[in-house]
Write an enzyme that holds these catalytic residues in place. Structure first.
Site, mmCIF file in Angstrom:
data_model
loop_
_atom_site.group_PDB
_atom_site.id
_atom_site.type_symbol
_atom_site.label_atom_id
_atom_site.label_comp_id
_atom_site.label_asym_id
_atom_site.label_seq_id
_atom_site.Cartn_x
_atom_site.Cartn_y
_atom_site.Cartn_z
ATOM 1 N NE ARG A 40 -0.084 3.755 -0.554
ATOM 2 C CZ ARG A 40 -0.269 4.269 0.432
ATOM 3 N NH1 ARG A 40 -0.876 5.462 0.505
ATOM 4 N NH2 ARG A 40 0.605 4.106 1.423
ATOM 5 N NE ARG A 44 -5.212 9.891 1.252
ATOM 6 C CZ ARG A 44 -4.229 9.897 2.123
ATOM 7 N NH1 ARG A 44 -4.280 10.499 3.346
ATOM 8 N NH2 ARG A 44 -3.100 9.257 1.772
ATOM 9 N NE ARG A 78 -10.710 7.694 3.702
ATOM 10 C CZ ARG A 78 -11.201 8.116 5.000
ATOM 11 N NH1 ARG A 78 -12.511 8.072 5.181
ATOM 12 N NH2 ARG A 78 -10.232 7.998 5.938
ATOM 13 C CG ASP A 117 -3.063 -0.351 3.575
ATOM 14 O OD1 ASP A 117 -2.778 0.726 3.074
ATOM 15 O OD2 ASP A 117 -2.248 -0.673 4.537
ATOM 16 C CE1 TYR A 134 3.371 1.047 8.595
ATOM 17 C CE2 TYR A 134 4.286 0.061 6.823
ATOM 18 C CZ TYR A 134 4.046 0.924 7.421
ATOM 19 O OH TYR A 134 4.091 2.082 6.427
HETATM 20 O O1 CP3 Z 1 -1.906 1.735 -5.490
HETATM 21 C C1 CP3 Z 1 -3.062 1.413 -5.226
HETATM 22 O O2 CP3 Z 1 -3.899 2.439 -5.683
HETATM 23 C C2 CP3 Z 1 -3.842 0.693 -4.486
HETATM 24 C C3 CP3 Z 1 -4.111 1.005 -3.197
HETATM 25 C C4 CP3 Z 1 -2.899 0.945 -1.898
HETATM 26 C C5 CP3 Z 1 -3.241 1.680 -0.794
HETATM 27 N N1 CP3 Z 1 -1.917 1.364 0.139
HETATM 28 C C6 CP3 Z 1 -4.212 2.479 -0.141
HETATM 29 C C7 CP3 Z 1 -4.422 3.557 0.882
HETATM 30 C C8 CP3 Z 1 -1.671 0.342 -1.837
HETATM 31 C C9 CP3 Z 1 -0.955 -0.544 -3.045
HETATM 32 C C10 CP3 Z 1 -1.271 0.656 -0.590
HETATM 33 C C11 CP3 Z 1 0.043 0.097 -0.182
HETATM 34 C C12 CP3 Z 1 0.729 0.514 1.058
HETATM 35 N N2 CP3 Z 1 -0.184 0.640 2.369
HETATM 36 C C13 CP3 Z 1 2.122 0.694 1.521
HETATM 37 C C14 CP3 Z 1 2.992 0.493 0.314
HETATM 38 C C15 CP3 Z 1 3.309 1.175 -0.514
HETATM 39 C C16 CP3 Z 1 3.996 2.722 -0.098
HETATM 40 O O3 CP3 Z 1 3.446 3.487 -0.381
HETATM 41 O O4 CP3 Z 1 5.013 2.608 0.597
HETATM 42 C C17 CP3 Z 1 2.129 1.114 2.780
HETATM 43 C C18 CP3 Z 1 3.570 1.272 3.514
HETATM 44 C C19 CP3 Z 1 0.889 1.089 3.420
HETATM 45 C C20 CP3 Z 1 0.563 1.424 4.689
HETATM 46 C C21 CP3 Z 1 -0.536 2.764 4.751
HETATM 47 N N3 CP3 Z 1 -1.698 2.714 4.561
HETATM 48 C C22 CP3 Z 1 -0.059 3.744 4.976
HETATM 49 C C23 CP3 Z 1 1.437 4.560 5.492
HETATM 50 C C24 CP3 Z 1 -1.138 5.072 5.122
HETATM 51 C C25 CP3 Z 1 -1.399 6.298 5.471
HETATM 52 C C26 CP3 Z 1 -0.516 7.241 4.774
HETATM 53 C C27 CP3 Z 1 -1.407 7.654 3.396
HETATM 54 O O5 CP3 Z 1 -0.945 7.637 2.497
HETATM 55 O O6 CP3 Z 1 -2.521 8.222 4.053
HETATM 56 C C28 CP3 Z 1 -2.237 3.936 4.724
HETATM 57 C C29 CP3 Z 1 -3.509 4.380 4.241
HETATM 58 C C30 CP3 Z 1 -3.997 4.076 2.778
HETATM 59 N N4 CP3 Z 1 -3.883 3.225 2.043
HETATM 60 C C31 CP3 Z 1 -4.847 5.261 2.074
HETATM 61 C C32 CP3 Z 1 -4.945 4.745 0.769
HETATM 62 C C33 CP3 Z 1 -5.704 5.390 -0.450
HETATM 63 C C34 CP3 Z 1 -5.473 6.436 2.586
HETATM 64 C C35 CP3 Z 1 -6.443 6.173 3.316
HETATM 65 C C36 CP3 Z 1 -7.605 7.207 3.614
HETATM 66 O O7 CP3 Z 1 -8.408 7.678 2.296
HETATM 67 O O8 CP3 Z 1 -7.604 7.908 4.471
#
Ligand code: CP3
Length: 354
Positions: free
Chosen positions: A26, A30, A39, A75, A152
């Site tokens: 990740r 943010r 964003r 995502d 999910y």
């Molecule tokens: O690694 C990276 O930089 C690439 C981007 C990436 C995102 N999500 C961006 C994201 C990757 C590889 C993911 C994978 C992901 N997404 C997983 C597996 C890895 C993990 O962390 O367990 C899971 C379970 C998700 C599902 C998901 N997407 C969740 C639970 C959330 C909300 C929680 C949170 O962190 O806000 C997201 C949204 C999300 N995915 C954001 C980002 C940058 C935040 C969105 C925002 O800007 O508001």
């Protein structure tokens, strides 16, 4: 043109490196003011679906932190969306999939014909990112594991006790396997296409691995990860499997992955003893250490390097995704510390370097 920095790919293959490569799960997100600036103007899914924005955000941590690999900005939940589910990322709450999949007719309603067309924006983002990266570092593509995606899709979100997905596997295992097979085929196509579009490596996120007993893990998750890995069309591109909450690593050694990425609750030395002769290892700093003062970050980073010990086959990373409010200065410091302090663990390669 050849990659200028291929340390990450060499470490995935357990080839000699002059220092341990590092990237951060990740890493585009943010905690970076540069991310938040974009964003402010666009919602998250628009950012994922606009190749110019996704490429720019993907490259930010390469420029700002100096990490050894980029990971495409997207995502895991775009896959259920491409299979026909309505996805929303709700501000400060997380993702929601509407009308969760609970029955045979729900499964029948899922799309597995034009998923690659629906995900074209990901492939376009990969192509554009490769072009803009200009071979500076490798680009990682990714997907959720079939089990984590099914979780999910059945729950609708990730915040409950996972009762619905447990009901499905225990009360209707045949249906669960049907859904897992369907997801596995879509994920295999998706990852093959990411590689065809230019991804240099693939990571499969099994974030919810830890929900299952060992026996059930093999039946409902690992089996399908193996299936996906065997189906991906690739030409030597390494596959990383990230697992959270798995303590018997032995069984992971044979799933076909080149690298196993582990959380911070397992000691790397122990993990290396269990499976380190079969695969490379990635991890595993507790993401919360990044809130600590610099001395503590350094101490813990060095502990991890020591725990893995001498030789190649280690990719430094966190044990899970970076938290959204850490100070980027600390993250940059971690990257520098790992680059510098890891050299000594590779010096003996001097005699055997290819
Ligand atoms: O690694 C990276 O930089 C690439 C981007 C990436 C995102 N999500 C961006 C994201 C990757 C590889 C993911 C994978 C992901 N997404 C997983 C597996 C890895 C993990 O962390 O367990 C899971 C379970 C998700 C599902 C998901 N997407 C969740 C639970 C959330 C909300 C929680 C949170 O962190 O806000 C997201 C949204 C999300 N995915 C954001 C980002 C940058 C935040 C969105 C925002 O800007 O508001």
């Amino acid at each position: 043109m050849e990659l200028q920095n291929n340390l990450f790919l060499r470490a995935c293959k357990r080839q000699n490196v002059e220092r341990t490569p590092i990237w951060i799960m990740r890493q585009a997100g943010r905690y970076l003011p540069e991310y938040r600036k974009i964003r402010e103007k666009y919602d998250f899914l628009t950012m994922c679906k606009t190749p110019e924005l996704a490429a720019e955000i993907t490259i930010q941590p390469v420029d700002i932190l100096g990490v050894d690999a980029a990971i495409i900005f997207s995502d895991i939940l775009v896959v259920p969306e491409a299979m026909g589910m309505k996805l929303e990322i709700i501000e400060n709450k997380g993702p929601k999939l509407y009308e969760p999949i609970r029955s045979e007719s729900d499964i029948k309603s899922l799309n597995n014909t034009d998923h690659l067309e629906k995900l074209k924006y990901v492939f376009d983002a990969i192509k554009l990112t490769k072009k803009l990266l200009n071979e500076r570092v490798p680009l990682i593509g990714f997907s959720g594991s079939p089990w984590t995606l099914m979780t999910y899709m059945v729950e609708g979100n990730g915040s409950k006790n996972f009762i619905e997905v447990k009901k499905l596997i225990y009360n209707e295992p045949i249906l669960a396997h049907k859904l897992l097979n369907l997801i596995s085929d879509v994920v295999s196509d998706y990852l093959s296409m990411q590689i065809q579009s230019g991804a240099n490596a693939i990571q499969i996120f099994d974030t919810w691995a830890g929900l299952l007993s060992q026996k059930d893990y093999e039946e409902f998750s690992l089996q399908y990860i193996s299936k996906v890995i065997s189906q991906i069309k690739r030409n030597g591109e390494p596959v990383i499997v990230f697992v959270k909450g798995i303590h018997n690593l032995d069984m992971l050694g044979a799933c076909g992955a080149d690298v196993i990425s582990i959380d911070w609750t397992i000691d790397l030395a122990l993990a290396k003893k269990q499976i380190g002769n079969k695969v490379a290892l990635q991890g595993n700093l507790d993401p919360a250490i990044l809130y600590a003062p610099k001395e503590k970050i350094k101490e813990e980073a060095v502990n991890i390097l020591k725990s893995f010990g001498y030789g190649s086959g280690h990719i430094f990373n966190l044990g899970h995704g970076i938290l959204p409010d850490v100070d980027p200065v600390n993250v940059k410091y971690l990257v520098e510390v790992v680059k510098e302090e890891s050299k000594v663990f590779h010096q003996h390669n001097f005699f055997t370097r290819e």
